[in-house]
Design an enzyme around this catalytic site. Structure first.
Site, PDB file in Angstrom:
ATOM      1  N   CYS A  83       0.836  -1.189   0.000  1.00 46.78           N
ATOM      2  CA  CYS A  83       0.000   0.000   0.000  1.00 46.78           C
ATOM      3  C   CYS A  83       0.876   1.246   0.000  1.00 46.78           C
ATOM      4  CB  CYS A  83      -0.908   0.012   1.234  1.00 46.78           C
ATOM      5  SG  CYS A  83      -1.861  -1.509   1.454  1.00 46.78           S
ATOM      6  N   LEU A 131      -3.763  -1.848  -1.669  1.00 49.78           N
ATOM      7  CA  LEU A 131      -3.705  -2.970  -2.596  1.00 49.78           C
ATOM      8  C   LEU A 131      -4.148  -4.181  -1.798  1.00 49.78           C
ATOM      9  CD1 LEU A 131      -2.895  -4.242  -5.335  1.00 49.78           C
ATOM     10  CD2 LEU A 131      -0.594  -4.558  -4.394  1.00 49.78           C
ATOM     11  N   ASN A 157       1.802   0.052   5.508  1.00 56.05           N
ATOM     12  CA  ASN A 157       2.260  -0.383   4.189  1.00 56.05           C
ATOM     13  C   ASN A 157       3.110  -1.620   4.405  1.00 56.05           C
ATOM     14  OD1 ASN A 157       3.339  -0.671   1.583  1.00 56.05           O
ATOM     15  ND2 ASN A 157       4.958   0.825   1.980  1.00 56.05           N
ATOM     16  N   GLY A 158       2.704  -2.750   3.843  1.00 54.48           N
ATOM     17  CA  GLY A 158       3.499  -3.967   3.982  1.00 54.48           C
ATOM     18  C   GLY A 158       2.706  -5.116   4.542  1.00 54.48           C
ATOM     19  N   GLU A 159       3.416  -6.056   5.121  1.00 57.92           N
ATOM     20  CA  GLU A 159       2.797  -7.262   5.674  1.00 57.92           C
ATOM     21  C   GLU A 159       3.458  -7.630   7.003  1.00 57.92           C
ATOM     22  OE1 GLU A 159       0.266  -8.613   4.244  1.00 57.92           O
ATOM     23  OE2 GLU A 159       0.359  -7.882   2.168  1.00 57.92           O
ATOM     24  N   ASP A 200      -3.749  -8.327   9.171  1.00 53.49           N
ATOM     25  CA  ASP A 200      -2.518  -8.130   9.935  1.00 53.49           C
ATOM     26  C   ASP A 200      -2.430  -6.711  10.481  1.00 53.49           C
ATOM     27  OD1 ASP A 200      -2.267  -7.154   7.328  1.00 53.49           O
ATOM     28  OD2 ASP A 200      -0.113  -7.494   7.240  1.00 53.49           O
ATOM     29  N   ILE A 245      12.011 -12.466 -17.680  1.00 50.72           N
ATOM     30  CA  ILE A 245      12.280 -11.600 -18.818  1.00 50.72           C
ATOM     31  C   ILE A 245      13.424 -12.216 -19.624  1.00 50.72           C
ATOM     32  CG2 ILE A 245      13.210  -9.362 -19.517  1.00 50.72           C
ATOM     33  CD1 ILE A 245      10.325  -9.190 -18.679  1.00 50.72           C
TER      34      ILE A 245
END
Length: 632
Positions: free
Chosen positions: A2, A51, A75-77, A100, A291
């Site tokens: 996020c 997100l 922001n994060g986990e 979380d 890639i």
């Protein structure tokens, strides 16, 4: 994954401008396109772009505790949140979500500032406790997630996940910091805690910042560090087994998701290891993304395909042409401040590909730093053996003279390119390592910068970044020292920055199992001969993966994620180089020596010297100046 923002009126209760807060929040829409939320309460304003990855239905932010006295944006986990929930419930906390994020507010209520010590994950968060009139900010141990902040002259404190969020506030000062310019041209990035602007900082990894209304400015406080004890008596066989167990556990922890998940697969050891572990932990097919490069000199796709076939993954691959340089202006806007790792180009394309198929991707980042994977480590250890034989009082004059007199020979085989080695031998260990990783070394920066700019720098040299960290390394082991330096500088300022901005540009969450702090702590206890042996980097990882990956993949030469800069600057980008280096925009800054800029452009163009790394720095810096002119 996020984006977070905030405004805190530190000395008065004047209401935060919702319009300004919303503008800051929306500048990071790409980080969280699913939902946006604001909380404004008198002197505090918090914003969040989401997100959705976990608890899709009830995980909206800002998120509150039971009586709404504590609110957080994250922001994060927090990967171990499922283990923390019952512990917090036993302490009397009631949960209204399965996210979380709610763990953070209740952990703060029970453990205060020490709550961060309980979290295992990648995170940057801001928490407001109205009962204590306290704003608490924190950043994860490895610096995976970013957090920028600034104290404004009027007593306002602002913060955000990206610098562009702060730039959306009309009160932010945009005066360029000469010391940041020095660090950028030395390293290719601006090292924590500095940013390109005076008065704006990055919160360092493993740090917190606690602000109390009316109490004024404070400095960040560290809550964790890694110590290279190297004293683990474990046998090699047991170390191999335990390493695999720890990586497997870290991978499984990061596979918790309510959205499609996959992995980057370059065909190198690190990403292939992650894919092998994921395949063993998951009953369904793993999504893998890679890639391929049209230039075979840079292409690893055959190895990636072999791993994908071995583990029967659902493999997606796209080819990047060798002239894929149209992204330069995109990258300038993406990174906000000067940033010069050219592998950001293919990384952007990889994230673009991955987002077509998954929302979360696991990467192999962090292995080189913790397991001894960089070629430069071998060279440093060789130099260190020589340094140990002679005192500095002898080395400095003897090798210093040789370093000045020996010709620069980029064109020659490595054995004959001794100028840099001589320069390194004339220095202390941390200074020598700084010299070896610098894109524009001391002698070139001395010529590159104008007399006026050097006077503004005073005595400051970017080597101070390395000296500051070396003083805290608490080790005299040559390999451990440079590993520690890379963890504090290159990993955070370059690798994590590159992946965060490139992935978030496509609303893709990237998780790094090999940066799990418990794994990092354990690896730091292993003797250095488990990491490099007989010139083989990542020795223990490669030995442990022999049953799982092809031998030729494990023991081939490291290729890296590179692009053909030297050829671009002599060919299709020749005009752009001349425009950037010889145009009015660079000279009007007063930072640069015009004759040196012309020399760099002409000697590279004629093939006399390879200045591609420095030219890329200059092109990206010119792009940053252009973006500033446009008022971004």
């Amino acid at each position: 994954m996020c984006g977070i923002v905030g405004i805190f009126n530190m000395y008065n209760r004047s209401t935060v401008s919702t319009k300004t807060l919303d503008r800051m929040n929306e500048s990071q829409h790409h980080r969280g396109p699913d939902e946006g939320g604001l909380h404004v309460d008198s002197c505090i304003g918090l914003g969040h772009r989401r997100l959705s990855v976990i608890d899709l239905s009830t995980g909206q932010q800002p998120l509150f505790n039971e009586d709404r006295s504590v609110v957080v944006v994250l922001n994060g986990e927090i990967y171990n949140y499922r283990q923390l929930i019952p512990e917090l419930q036993a302490l009397g906390h009631q949960f209204s979500t399965k996210s979380d994020t709610e763990v953070v507010v209740h952990a703060w209520e029970s453990w205060g500032e020490k709550c961060v010590e309980r979290f295992r994950g990648m995170f940057a968060f801001a928490l407001w406790d109205s009962s204590k009139q306290t704003l608490f900010l924190a950043r994860d141990r490895m610096g995976v997630k970013p957090l920028f902040y600034s104290y404004l002259p009027d007593g306002t404190f602002i913060f955000g996940s990206e610098l562009k969020a702060l730039m959306a506030h009309e009160g932010l000062m945009r005066e360029i910091d000469p010391c940041a310019v020095e660090e950028y041209f030395a390293l290719g990035y601006i090292a924590e805690p500095r940013t390109i602007f005076i008065g704006t900082k990055k919160l360092p990894p493993a740090s917190t910042l606690t602000l109390v209304r009316g109490k004024g400015q404070v400095e960040p406080k560290p809550f964790w560090d890694v110590r290279f004890s190297l004293d683990n008596p474990i046998s090699e066989a047991d170390a191999e087994a335990e390493l695999l167990e720890r990586i497997d556990e870290s991978v499984r922890l990061r596979m918790v998701s309510e959205v499609p998940i996959g992995a980057f697969l370059s065909g190198g050891v690190d990403s292939s290891t992650i894919v092998a572990m994921m395949a063993g932990a998951h009953t369904e097919k793993i999504n893998t993304c890679s890639i391929a490069f049209s230039d075979p000199q840079y292409d690893e796709s055959d190895y990636a395909t072999a791993v994908a076939k071995r583990y029967a993954t659902r493999h997606f691959s796209e080819r990047v042409e060798s002239d894929d340089f149209d992204l330069i202006d995109t990258l300038v806007n993406l990174y906000d401040e000067p940033y010069a790792d050219s592998s950001a180009l293919p990384t952007y394309r990889l994230c673009q590909l991955a987002r077509k198929h998954v929302t979360v991707a696991l990467s192999g980042d962090g292995a080189d730093e913790m397991m001894g994977g960089y070629r430069r480590y071998n060279m440093h250890m060789g130099e260190e053996r020589v340094r140990s034989l002679l005192p500095l009082a002898i080395r400095r004059p003897v090798f210093g003279v040789l370093g000045r007199l020996y010709p620069k020979a980029d064109w020659a085989p490595r054995v004959f390119r001794a100028k840099t080695t001589f320069q390194g031998l004339a220095r202390e260990s941390a200074d020598a390592y700084f010299q070896s990783v610098s894109l524009a070394r001391d002698d070139l920066r001395l010529r590159l910068f104008s007399d006026d700019f050097r006077s503004k720098l005073g005595d400051y040299n970017a080597v101070e970044v390395f000296r500051r960290h070396a003083a805290l390394a608490d080790t005299d082991d040559p390999l451990a020292l440079v590993q520690y330096l890379d963890l504090k500088t290159y990993l955070v300022g370059d690798i994590n920055t590159k992946v965060d901005r490139a992935s978030m540009a496509h609303s893709l969450e990237v998780r790094e199992p090999l940066m799990d702090h418990t794994l990092v702590e354990w690896l730091a206890t292993l003797p250095s001969h488990f990491k490099i042996r007989n010139g083989t980097g990542k020795y223990l990882l490669k030995k442990s993966m022999e049953p799982h990956l092809p031998h030729d993949l494990l023991y081939r030469s490291k290729m890296g994620f590179r692009v053909p800069l030297a050829a671009w600057f002599r060919g299709p980008l020749r005009a752009r180089v001349r425009e950037a280096l010889l145009g009015e925009r660079m000279l009007q800054t007063g930072f640069f020596n015009a004759e040196c800029l012309r020399m760099i452009a002409e000697q590279h163009e004629k093939g006399r010297r390879d200045y591609s790394a420095v030219i890329w720095e200059l092109v990206m810096f010119d792009g940053f100046l252009r973006s500033m002119e446009s008022g971004r």
